[in-house]
Design a protein around this motif. Sequence first.
Motif, PDB file in Angstrom:
ATOM      1  N   GLU A  50       0.823  -1.203   0.000  1.00 16.41           N
ATOM      2  CA  GLU A  50       0.000   0.000   0.000  1.00 16.41           C
ATOM      3  C   GLU A  50       0.861   1.258   0.000  1.00 16.41           C
ATOM      4  OE1 GLU A  50      -0.513  -2.504   2.217  1.00 16.41           O
ATOM      5  OE2 GLU A  50      -2.331  -3.351   1.342  1.00 16.41           O
ATOM      6  N   VAL A  51       1.947   1.230   0.762  1.00  9.54           N
ATOM      7  CA  VAL A  51       2.879   2.349   0.817  1.00  9.54           C
ATOM      8  C   VAL A  51       4.129   1.939   0.045  1.00  9.54           C
ATOM      9  CG1 VAL A  51       4.257   3.818   2.322  1.00  9.54           C
ATOM     10  CG2 VAL A  51       2.006   3.040   3.069  1.00  9.54           C
ATOM     11  N   GLN A  52       4.421   2.653  -1.018  1.00 10.22           N
ATOM     12  CA  GLN A  52       5.577   2.338  -1.867  1.00 10.22           C
ATOM     13  C   GLN A  52       6.818   3.067  -1.361  1.00 10.22           C
ATOM     14  OE1 GLN A  52       5.590   0.212  -4.641  1.00 10.22           O
ATOM     15  NE2 GLN A  52       3.563  -0.347  -3.924  1.00 10.22           N
ATOM     16  N   PRO A  53       8.007   2.489  -1.523  1.00  6.00           N
ATOM     17  CA  PRO A  53       9.237   3.168  -1.100  1.00  6.00           C
ATOM     18  C   PRO A  53       9.434   4.472  -1.867  1.00  6.00           C
ATOM     19  CG  PRO A  53       9.662   0.873  -1.644  1.00  6.00           C
ATOM     20  CD  PRO A  53       8.264   1.158  -2.044  1.00  6.00           C
ATOM     21  N   THR A  54       9.932   5.463  -1.169  1.00  4.30           N
ATOM     22  CA  THR A  54      10.195   6.761  -1.793  1.00  4.30           C
ATOM     23  C   THR A  54      11.679   7.084  -1.830  1.00  4.30           C
ATOM     24  OG1 THR A  54       9.920   7.853   0.343  1.00  4.30           O
ATOM     25  CG2 THR A  54       7.973   7.707  -1.080  1.00  4.30           C
ATOM     26  N   ASP A  55      12.509   6.196  -1.337  1.00  2.00           N
ATOM     27  CA  ASP A  55      13.936   6.483  -1.243  1.00  2.00           C
ATOM     28  C   ASP A  55      14.748   5.847  -2.368  1.00  2.00           C
ATOM     29  OD1 ASP A  55      13.498   3.933  -0.400  1.00  2.00           O
ATOM     30  OD2 ASP A  55      14.805   4.027   1.345  1.00  2.00           O
ATOM     31  N   LEU A  56      14.139   5.622  -3.525  1.00  6.17           N
ATOM     32  CA  LEU A  56      14.871   5.059  -4.655  1.00  6.17           C
ATOM     33  C   LEU A  56      15.684   6.161  -5.320  1.00  6.17           C
ATOM     34  CD1 LEU A  56      12.118   2.844  -6.299  1.00  6.17           C
ATOM     35  CD2 LEU A  56      13.864   2.173  -4.661  1.00  6.17           C
ATOM     36  N   ASN A  57      16.984   5.928  -5.520  1.00  8.04           N
ATOM     37  CA  ASN A  57      17.791   6.928  -6.195  1.00  8.04           C
ATOM     38  C   ASN A  57      18.033   6.505  -7.634  1.00  8.04           C
ATOM     39  OD1 ASN A  57      19.876   5.042  -6.215  1.00  8.04           O
ATOM     40  ND2 ASN A  57      20.854   5.882  -4.398  1.00  8.04           N
ATOM     41  N   GLU A  58      18.742   7.317  -8.391  1.00 11.39           N
ATOM     42  CA  GLU A  58      18.922   7.034  -9.814  1.00 11.39           C
ATOM     43  C   GLU A  58      19.812   5.816 -10.065  1.00 11.39           C
ATOM     44  OE1 GLU A  58      22.271   9.801 -11.606  1.00 11.39           O
ATOM     45  OE2 GLU A  58      20.801  10.978 -10.496  1.00 11.39           O
ATOM     46  N   ARG A  59      20.542   5.353  -9.082  1.00  9.58           N
ATOM     47  CA  ARG A  59      21.391   4.170  -9.252  1.00  9.58           C
ATOM     48  C   ARG A  59      20.652   2.865  -8.949  1.00  9.58           C
ATOM     49  NH1 ARG A  59      27.202   4.889  -6.779  1.00  9.58           N
ATOM     50  NH2 ARG A  59      27.138   2.745  -7.469  1.00  9.58           N
ATOM     51  N   TYR A  60      19.386   2.962  -8.554  1.00  9.71           N
ATOM     52  CA  TYR A  60      18.596   1.775  -8.247  1.00  9.71           C
ATOM     53  C   TYR A  60      18.421   0.922  -9.495  1.00  9.71           C
ATOM     54  CZ  TYR A  60      14.796  -1.256  -7.064  1.00  9.71           C
ATOM     55  OH  TYR A  60      14.036  -2.370  -6.872  1.00  9.71           O
ATOM     56  N   ARG A 133      18.677  -0.698 -20.148  1.00  8.76           N
ATOM     57  CA  ARG A 133      18.798   0.034 -18.889  1.00  8.76           C
ATOM     58  C   ARG A 133      17.951  -0.637 -17.827  1.00  8.76           C
ATOM     59  NH1 ARG A 133      18.296   6.298 -20.779  1.00  8.76           N
ATOM     60  NH2 ARG A 133      20.132   6.335 -22.103  1.00  8.76           N
ATOM     61  N   MET A 134      18.229  -0.284 -16.587  1.00 13.10           N
ATOM     62  CA  MET A 134      17.485  -0.840 -15.457  1.00 13.10           C
ATOM     63  C   MET A 134      16.918   0.297 -14.601  1.00 13.10           C
ATOM     64  SD  MET A 134      20.079  -3.912 -14.461  1.00 13.10           S
ATOM     65  CE  MET A 134      18.988  -4.760 -13.341  1.00 13.10           C
ATOM     66  N   ASP A 135      16.395   1.333 -15.232  1.00 11.77           N
ATOM     67  CA  ASP A 135      15.923   2.509 -14.517  1.00 11.77           C
ATOM     68  C   ASP A 135      14.407   2.668 -14.554  1.00 11.77           C
ATOM     69  OD1 ASP A 135      15.678   3.119 -17.173  1.00 11.77           O
ATOM     70  OD2 ASP A 135      16.869   4.941 -17.121  1.00 11.77           O
ATOM     71  N   THR A 136      13.688   1.565 -14.608  1.00 11.15           N
ATOM     72  CA  THR A 136      12.231   1.639 -14.662  1.00 11.15           C
ATOM     73  C   THR A 136      11.614   1.957 -13.311  1.00 11.15           C
ATOM     74  OG1 THR A 136      12.038  -0.727 -14.280  1.00 11.15           O
ATOM     75  CG2 THR A 136      12.060   0.013 -16.574  1.00 11.15           C
ATOM     76  N   GLY A 137      12.317   1.680 -12.231  1.00 15.10           N
ATOM     77  CA  GLY A 137      11.750   1.890 -10.898  1.00 15.10           C
ATOM     78  C   GLY A 137      10.811   0.780 -10.488  1.00 15.10           C
ATOM     79  N   ILE A 138      10.654  -0.240 -11.327  1.00 11.85           N
ATOM     80  CA  ILE A 138       9.792  -1.381 -10.995  1.00 11.85           C
ATOM     81  C   ILE A 138      10.611  -2.322 -10.118  1.00 11.85           C
ATOM     82  CG2 ILE A 138       8.466  -3.320 -11.901  1.00 11.85           C
ATOM     83  CD1 ILE A 138       8.251  -1.727 -14.553  1.00 11.85           C
ATOM     84  N   ASP A 164      10.091   9.058 -11.020  1.00  4.60           N
ATOM     85  CA  ASP A 164      10.793   9.381  -9.771  1.00  4.60           C
ATOM     86  C   ASP A 164      12.294   9.419  -9.987  1.00  4.60           C
ATOM     87  OD1 ASP A 164       8.378   9.467  -8.473  1.00  4.60           O
ATOM     88  OD2 ASP A 164       8.458   7.363  -7.898  1.00  4.60           O
ATOM     89  N   LEU A 165      12.795   8.489 -10.820  1.00  2.00           N
ATOM     90  CA  LEU A 165      14.229   8.436 -11.065  1.00  2.00           C
ATOM     91  C   LEU A 165      14.655   9.506 -12.071  1.00  2.00           C
ATOM     92  CD1 LEU A 165      14.701   4.568 -11.250  1.00  2.00           C
ATOM     93  CD2 LEU A 165      15.006   6.068  -9.305  1.00  2.00           C
ATOM     94  N   ASN A 166      13.717  10.047 -12.819  1.00  2.00           N
ATOM     95  CA  ASN A 166      14.023  11.089 -13.798  1.00  2.00           C
ATOM     96  C   ASN A 166      14.482  12.374 -13.130  1.00  2.00           C
ATOM     97  OD1 ASN A 166      14.046  10.870 -16.563  1.00  2.00           O
ATOM     98  ND2 ASN A 166      11.830  10.968 -16.781  1.00  2.00           N
ATOM     99  N   ASN A 167      14.035  12.615 -11.910  1.00  2.00           N
ATOM    100  CA  ASN A 167      14.356  13.862 -11.233  1.00  2.00           C
ATOM    101  C   ASN A 167      15.765  13.876 -10.681  1.00  2.00           C
ATOM    102  OD1 ASN A 167      11.751  14.676 -11.757  1.00  2.00           O
ATOM    103  ND2 ASN A 167      10.971  13.938  -9.802  1.00  2.00           N
ATOM    104  N   GLY A 168      16.440  12.695 -10.632  1.00  2.00           N
ATOM    105  CA  GLY A 168      17.753  12.559 -10.006  1.00  2.00           C
ATOM    106  C   GLY A 168      18.864  13.127 -10.730  1.00  2.00           C
TER     107      GLY A 168
END
Length: 168
Positions: A50-60, A133-138, A164-168
């Motif tokens: 229900e609550v998704q992580p918000t601390d994913l950075n661009e290297r995730y 690439r592996m930057d989908t955030g999934i 979310d990762l686009n803003n990094g």
Amino acid sequence: MGIKVVPRYGKSFKDKLYLPAIAGGMKTTFKHFVKNFKDIDNLKTMAYPEVQPTDLNERYRGVHRLTKHENNTEKCVACFMCATACPADCIFIEAEERFDGYDEKRPKEFKIDLLECVFCGYCVEACPCDAIRMDTGIFSFTSSKREDFVLDKKALMANERSKDLNNG
């Protein structure tokens, strides 16, 4: 040659029972339990999914995607570098000739088995064309059938870069 004799500890009956060590561990666990029970609002847990992580950075490193040219054709030239670099051997490519003027060949079939993938990112590093690439955030991918975890070229090209990762 000098032989060094190392004394062995734990020979007493009390040490062989392990009861003092078990009691010490239970004491630590009980202290944490009481502390967390008194202050439930300060717990570091989230109600996933229900609550998704918000601390994913661009290297995730999330689920893979294939990048595209401006005309929505794949950038992949089927050089097999990603499949060669993959330690899990989970990337399967079948090449075909390309006639659109971009490159000599492209993948006729491109599949990644997510159940075998260790998400190391070696495929991204090995790609000379920046096609994978592996930057989908999934980060959570669920299904009840094994076949759903094998992503083909169409599915990989449909994955988009995470906003979310686009803003990094």
